[in-house]
Design a protein around this motif. Sequence first.
Motif, PDB file in Angstrom:
ATOM      1  N   ASP A  51       0.840  -1.200   0.000  1.00  0.00           N
ATOM      2  CA  ASP A  51       0.000   0.000   0.000  1.00  0.00           C
ATOM      3  C   ASP A  51       0.872   1.246   0.000  1.00  0.00           C
ATOM      4  OD1 ASP A  51      -1.839   2.021   0.435  1.00  0.00           O
ATOM      5  OD2 ASP A  51      -2.453   1.324   2.434  1.00  0.00           O
ATOM      6  N   TRP A  52       1.201   1.746  -1.191  1.00  0.00           N
ATOM      7  CA  TRP A  52       2.090   2.891  -1.318  1.00  0.00           C
ATOM      8  C   TRP A  52       1.487   4.155  -0.694  1.00  0.00           C
ATOM      9  CZ3 TRP A  52       6.621   4.586  -1.240  1.00  0.00           C
ATOM     10  CH2 TRP A  52       7.034   5.767  -1.843  1.00  0.00           C
ATOM     11  N   GLU A  53       0.208   4.365  -0.877  1.00  0.00           N
ATOM     12  CA  GLU A  53      -0.434   5.536  -0.271  1.00  0.00           C
ATOM     13  C   GLU A  53      -0.350   5.460   1.249  1.00  0.00           C
ATOM     14  OE1 GLU A  53      -1.475   8.220  -1.877  1.00  0.00           O
ATOM     15  OE2 GLU A  53      -0.728   7.220  -3.694  1.00  0.00           O
ATOM     16  N   GLY A  54      -0.554   4.269   1.792  1.00  0.00           N
ATOM     17  CA  GLY A  54      -0.446   4.088   3.231  1.00  0.00           C
ATOM     18  C   GLY A  54       0.970   4.311   3.734  1.00  0.00           C
ATOM     19  N   VAL A  55       1.957   3.872   2.953  1.00  0.00           N
ATOM     20  CA  VAL A  55       3.357   4.090   3.317  1.00  0.00           C
ATOM     21  C   VAL A  55       3.656   5.579   3.397  1.00  0.00           C
ATOM     22  CG1 VAL A  55       5.755   3.825   2.567  1.00  0.00           C
ATOM     23  CG2 VAL A  55       4.177   1.894   2.385  1.00  0.00           C
ATOM     24  N   LYS A  56       3.266   6.322   2.379  1.00  0.00           N
ATOM     25  CA  LYS A  56       3.537   7.762   2.357  1.00  0.00           C
ATOM     26  C   LYS A  56       2.869   8.476   3.525  1.00  0.00           C
ATOM     27  CE  LYS A  56       2.120   8.301  -1.880  1.00  0.00           C
ATOM     28  NZ  LYS A  56       1.734   8.990  -3.135  1.00  0.00           N
ATOM     29  N   GLU A  57       1.643   8.100   3.804  1.00  0.00           N
ATOM     30  CA  GLU A  57       0.914   8.731   4.912  1.00  0.00           C
ATOM     31  C   GLU A  57       1.604   8.454   6.247  1.00  0.00           C
ATOM     32  OE1 GLU A  57      -3.531   8.646   7.003  1.00  0.00           O
ATOM     33  OE2 GLU A  57      -3.166   7.549   5.136  1.00  0.00           O
ATOM     34  N   ASP A  91       4.540   7.540  -9.514  1.00  0.00           N
ATOM     35  CA  ASP A  91       4.375   8.656  -8.579  1.00  0.00           C
ATOM     36  C   ASP A  91       5.497   9.671  -8.793  1.00  0.00           C
ATOM     37  OD1 ASP A  91       3.933  10.384  -6.486  1.00  0.00           O
ATOM     38  OD2 ASP A  91       3.620   8.818  -4.988  1.00  0.00           O
ATOM     39  N   LYS A  92       5.284  10.570  -9.735  1.00  0.00           N
ATOM     40  CA  LYS A  92       6.324  11.537 -10.076  1.00  0.00           C
ATOM     41  C   LYS A  92       6.636  12.471  -8.911  1.00  0.00           C
ATOM     42  CE  LYS A  92       6.434   9.799 -14.176  1.00  0.00           C
ATOM     43  NZ  LYS A  92       7.522   8.830 -14.478  1.00  0.00           N
TER      44      LYS A  92
END
Length: 326
Positions: A51-57, A91-92
């Motif tokens: 979960d990339w979005e979860g990682v960033k958050e 994800d630029k």
Amino acid sequence: MFGKLFGRGEEGPGADPHALPVPRRKNGVHPLRALGDRRVLAAVEAADAGDWEGVKEALAPFDLGRDHQVLGQLTDIDGLQDWIGLAVEEDKEHRALALLISGARHIKWGWEARTAARAVHVTQEQWRVFRERLDIAERQLFEAAELRPDWITPWRQLLTSARGMSLGPTVSETRRDAGLRRDPLDVEIHLEWLYQLQPRWGGEPGEALEFARAAFAAAPDGHRLGCVVAMAYVEEWVESDDGACLQQPRIRTELRQAAERSILHHAYERRLGWQGDYNIFAMALSLAGSSTASNVFRELEGAYTEWPWTYMSEPQKAYARFRKAL
């Protein structure tokens, strides 16, 4: 007192709200999970789930370009390499972050293929996979460093890959200096260079300890760089055929003084992952037979980190044995 201030023990007004609860163990020893922090655990769990979005958050409170410990928690995740490449490409806005995580993971993944065996015992196929993964890591980490020239962590990782690929002293020194320009007192850069100076990697006997002493001498009281001296002695023990090689009065004195001027000094900051610093000293002091080890173990309250105990067979049992002996 320290338990309340730093999130150990019971909840209370002074407790760290991000501290993970301490698991109960029969012998009082517990592996430190996700640096003992709920936010780090959230990042680890998101990465494990792809979960990339979860990682960033979850990483929002941290600066992975400077926090080696948090980055290290992610690079240990098996399977991370299977999906992080998609984040790199798509994800630029966060490409540098994805490149850093992917590059660091590929180094760890490469070492998993190589194993910790001596070079003469590594097969040709293991070397091929090792080199292939490190090649990917190098490309990604250099791009991350170019995108974020203020970051330190890519240079520490690039030091590791240079050692694994035997790129030679000139390349390694250039990478070391690039990291130290960004922070002359960065402990992980110093530790990585310490490993490079070991005889098994081409260094001369005594060279690593001399480097560690000079680095710590230039640091202010209470600085983590004392860990480099402790680790230099652990490495001397690893290189030696004599298991009692550190049990000398002068070594006990030097390690005690290093501990008192670093992790046991009132100016030492118990930052996230401080238990790793204490584990380094716990092992070094224990191997030297120093009574100061009891002070270090007492502050840890059973918190065990795999490094550097992994140099021993059954690392956690070794930690427990030394802790009980004191």
